[in-house]
Design a protein around this motif. Structure first.
Motif, PDB file in Angstrom:
ATOM      1  N   MET A 133      -5.342  -7.821  -6.306  1.00 24.61           N
ATOM      2  CA  MET A 133      -5.850  -8.171  -5.335  1.00 24.61           C
ATOM      3  C   MET A 133      -6.792  -8.603  -5.586  1.00 24.61           C
ATOM      4  O   MET A 133      -7.550  -9.762  -4.826  1.00 24.61           O
ATOM      5  CB  MET A 133      -5.922  -7.486  -4.777  1.00 24.61           C
ATOM      6  N   ASN A 134      -7.706  -9.067  -6.948  1.00 20.55           N
ATOM      7  CA  ASN A 134      -8.842  -9.273  -7.738  1.00 20.55           C
ATOM      8  C   ASN A 134      -8.360 -10.672  -8.791  1.00 20.55           C
ATOM      9  O   ASN A 134     -10.064 -11.014  -9.169  1.00 20.55           O
ATOM     10  CB  ASN A 134      -9.919  -8.626  -8.138  1.00 20.55           C
ATOM     11  N   THR A 135      -7.212 -11.471  -8.313  1.00 18.96           N
ATOM     12  CA  THR A 135      -6.609 -12.389  -8.942  1.00 18.96           C
ATOM     13  C   THR A 135      -7.216 -13.133  -9.066  1.00 18.96           C
ATOM     14  O   THR A 135      -7.992 -13.697  -7.277  1.00 18.96           O
ATOM     15  CB  THR A 135      -5.669 -12.278  -9.380  1.00 18.96           C
ATOM     16  N   ASN A 136      -7.544 -14.831  -9.419  1.00 14.84           N
ATOM     17  CA  ASN A 136      -7.874 -15.525  -8.978  1.00 14.84           C
ATOM     18  C   ASN A 136      -7.031 -17.151  -9.116  1.00 14.84           C
ATOM     19  O   ASN A 136      -7.269 -18.214  -8.468  1.00 14.84           O
ATOM     20  CB  ASN A 136      -9.249 -16.368  -9.971  1.00 14.84           C
ATOM     21  N   ASP A 137      -6.186 -16.559  -8.696  1.00 13.94           N
ATOM     22  CA  ASP A 137      -4.832 -16.679  -8.584  1.00 13.94           C
ATOM     23  C   ASP A 137      -4.257 -18.083  -7.521  1.00 13.94           C
ATOM     24  O   ASP A 137      -4.520 -16.825  -6.862  1.00 13.94           O
ATOM     25  CB  ASP A 137      -3.573 -16.411 -10.014  1.00 13.94           C
ATOM     26  N   MET A 138      -3.286 -18.558  -7.976  1.00 13.03           N
ATOM     27  CA  MET A 138      -2.513 -18.850  -6.335  1.00 13.03           C
ATOM     28  C   MET A 138      -1.738 -18.225  -6.324  1.00 13.03           C
ATOM     29  O   MET A 138      -0.809 -18.074  -6.755  1.00 13.03           O
ATOM     30  CB  MET A 138      -2.072 -20.180  -6.726  1.00 13.03           C
ATOM     31  N   PRO A 139      -1.337 -18.017  -5.110  1.00  9.92           N
ATOM     32  CA  PRO A 139      -0.169 -17.473  -4.133  1.00  9.92           C
ATOM     33  C   PRO A 139       1.311 -17.655  -4.301  1.00  9.92           C
ATOM     34  O   PRO A 139       1.267 -18.588  -3.075  1.00  9.92           O
ATOM     35  CB  PRO A 139      -0.932 -16.100  -3.209  1.00  9.92           C
ATOM     36  N   ILE A 140       1.723 -18.750  -5.478  1.00  9.45           N
ATOM     37  CA  ILE A 140       2.519 -19.428  -5.377  1.00  9.45           C
ATOM     38  C   ILE A 140       4.172 -18.489  -4.521  1.00  9.45           C
ATOM     39  O   ILE A 140       5.228 -18.929  -4.989  1.00  9.45           O
ATOM     40  CB  ILE A 140       2.628 -19.718  -7.009  1.00  9.45           C
ATOM     41  N   ILE A 141       3.862 -17.222  -5.046  1.00  7.32           N
ATOM     42  CA  ILE A 141       5.544 -16.515  -4.605  1.00  7.32           C
ATOM     43  C   ILE A 141       4.599 -15.129  -4.517  1.00  7.32           C
ATOM     44  O   ILE A 141       3.309 -14.971  -4.893  1.00  7.32           O
ATOM     45  CB  ILE A 141       5.589 -16.074  -6.137  1.00  7.32           C
ATOM     46  N   TYR A 142       5.670 -14.559  -3.613  1.00  6.46           N
ATOM     47  CA  TYR A 142       4.932 -13.493  -2.750  1.00  6.46           C
ATOM     48  C   TYR A 142       5.453 -11.693  -3.669  1.00  6.46           C
ATOM     49  O   TYR A 142       7.104 -12.167  -3.580  1.00  6.46           O
ATOM     50  CB  TYR A 142       5.236 -13.685  -1.165  1.00  6.46           C
ATOM     51  N   PRO A 143       4.785 -11.462  -4.046  1.00 11.69           N
ATOM     52  CA  PRO A 143       5.123 -10.865  -4.973  1.00 11.69           C
ATOM     53  C   PRO A 143       5.520  -9.321  -4.273  1.00 11.69           C
ATOM     54  O   PRO A 143       4.798  -9.181  -2.842  1.00 11.69           O
ATOM     55  CB  PRO A 143       4.975  -9.619  -6.400  1.00 11.69           C
ATOM     56  N   PRO A 144       6.937  -8.151  -4.229  1.00 14.00           N
ATOM     57  CA  PRO A 144       6.915  -7.036  -3.074  1.00 14.00           C
ATOM     58  C   PRO A 144       5.502  -6.364  -3.351  1.00 14.00           C
ATOM     59  O   PRO A 144       5.744  -5.383  -2.087  1.00 14.00           O
ATOM     60  CB  PRO A 144       8.326  -6.809  -4.205  1.00 14.00           C
ATOM     61  N   SER A 145       4.341  -6.465  -3.520  1.00 14.77           N
ATOM     62  CA  SER A 145       3.663  -5.391  -3.451  1.00 14.77           C
ATOM     63  C   SER A 145       2.398  -5.686  -4.213  1.00 14.77           C
ATOM     64  O   SER A 145       2.333  -6.693  -5.243  1.00 14.77           O
ATOM     65  CB  SER A 145       4.203  -3.608  -4.359  1.00 14.77           C
ATOM     66  N   PHE A 146       1.730  -5.105  -3.878  1.00 15.50           N
ATOM     67  CA  PHE A 146       0.222  -5.963  -4.834  1.00 15.50           C
ATOM     68  C   PHE A 146      -0.543  -4.503  -5.743  1.00 15.50           C
ATOM     69  O   PHE A 146      -1.447  -4.908  -6.635  1.00 15.50           O
ATOM     70  CB  PHE A 146      -0.737  -6.070  -4.466  1.00 15.50           C
ATOM     71  N   LYS A 147       0.823  -3.708  -5.877  1.00 12.65           N
ATOM     72  CA  LYS A 147       0.368  -2.649  -6.386  1.00 12.65           C
ATOM     73  C   LYS A 147       0.591  -2.383  -7.667  1.00 12.65           C
ATOM     74  O   LYS A 147       1.485  -3.458  -8.100  1.00 12.65           O
ATOM     75  CB  LYS A 147       0.899  -1.318  -6.154  1.00 12.65           C
ATOM     76  N   THR A 148      -0.157  -2.155  -9.041  1.00 14.56           N
ATOM     77  CA  THR A 148      -0.376  -2.262 -10.157  1.00 14.56           C
ATOM     78  C   THR A 148       0.001  -0.985 -11.334  1.00 14.56           C
ATOM     79  O   THR A 148       0.179  -0.701 -10.362  1.00 14.56           O
ATOM     80  CB  THR A 148      -1.333  -4.002 -11.006  1.00 14.56           C
ATOM     81  N   LEU A 149      -0.500  -2.005 -12.479  1.00  9.34           N
ATOM     82  CA  LEU A 149      -0.650  -0.596 -13.188  1.00  9.34           C
ATOM     83  C   LEU A 149      -1.276   0.746 -13.189  1.00  9.34           C
ATOM     84  O   LEU A 149      -1.076   2.125 -13.573  1.00  9.34           O
ATOM     85  CB  LEU A 149      -0.248  -0.873 -14.134  1.00  9.34           C
ATOM     86  N   GLY A 150      -2.560   1.233 -12.348  1.00  9.37           N
ATOM     87  CA  GLY A 150      -3.724   1.688 -12.122  1.00  9.37           C
ATOM     88  C   GLY A 150      -3.607   2.418 -14.005  1.00  9.37           C
ATOM     89  O   GLY A 150      -4.383   3.242 -13.902  1.00  9.37           O
TER      90      GLY A 150
END
Length: 235
Positions: A133-150
């Motif tokens: 959620m703290n990426t600087n990138d444009m949301p060019i596509i919507y992933p199934p979740s913002f949850k990542t690897l932790g």
């Protein structure tokens, strides 16, 4: 035991791709012959093959081979058998989308937690946090979740920029955006500047490089962390 290098960027000003960090990677990947490359972030929309060639040309300088995960018929098996993994930068939304689409986010987390060396740059570092959620990138596509690897107990803001004194730019600063994030979220954020990286060994997380990093925690004043700081001591 986890072994990771989480870098803000692949390229610093005036140098070739990964050049600034190759001495560190030579040691990090000392026992590795072939690195499995995840090119899903595809900067500028380049193809997976083109991106893999860029990575391959960098790692040949330290006598390492590179093979793209897209070249395997079974990406899950490729991760299970990988000697080491590198995830390059680009668009974090598309990277996360492809990790979920290919059903490999869980196995990627598992093999790295079990000791497969992992190196990430930019988007490949963003996914090491709790969420993307703290990426600087444009949301060019919507992933199934913002949850990542932790892999680390906070989020990364890669390419962190400080306000430029005298600038007439009227847009939000990175610090302002992170403060906005903390109105609604509690996960801490590390602003990782260009040319800096985190060395992760088990539960130890150490800031490396020549620059400080900026740690943002909800309802606290942001603090500058000196290089060689054990960041895990804040959690």
């Amino acid at each position: 035991m986890k072994k990771l290098i989480i870098a803000s960027t692949s390229t610093v000003h005036g140098s070739d791709y990964l050049e600034y960090i190759l001495p560190t990677l030579s040691t990090f990947f000392k026992k590795v012959n072939t690195i499995l490359f995840i090119p899903f972030a595809r900067p500028g929309g380049i193809s997976y093959d083109e991106y893999t060639v860029i990575a391959r040309n960098a790692f040949i300088k330290i006598d390492k081979k590179v093979k793209g995960i897209h070249e395997f018929e079974n990406p899950i098996k490729a991760l299970e058998e990988a000697e080491a993994i590198f995830t390059g930068g680009g668009n974090t939304f598309e990277l996360v989308n492809q990790l979920y689409k290919n059903n490999i986010i869980d196995i990627l987390k598992e093999v790295v937690e079990n000791g497969t060396p992992y190196f990430g740059t930019s988007a490949g570092s963003n996914i090491c946090g709790v969420t993307m959620m703290n990426t600087n990138d444009m949301p060019i596509i919507y992933p199934p979740s913002f949850k990542t690897l932790g892999f680390i107990p906070f989020n990364i803001n890669a390419h962190y920029l400080d306000p430029i004194e005298g600038s007439t730019h009227m847009g939000e600063t990175r610090e302002t955006r992170i403060k906005e994030y903390h109105v609604f979220n509690t996960t801490s954020v590390l602003g990782l500047r260009e040319g800096s990286w985190l060395a992760v060994n088990g539960s130890s997380i150490t800031l490396k490089g020549n620059l400080t990093a900026r740690l943002f925690q909800k309802d606290k004043i942001a603090v500058e962390l000196e290089t060689e700081t054990e960041i895990n001591s804040f959690f």
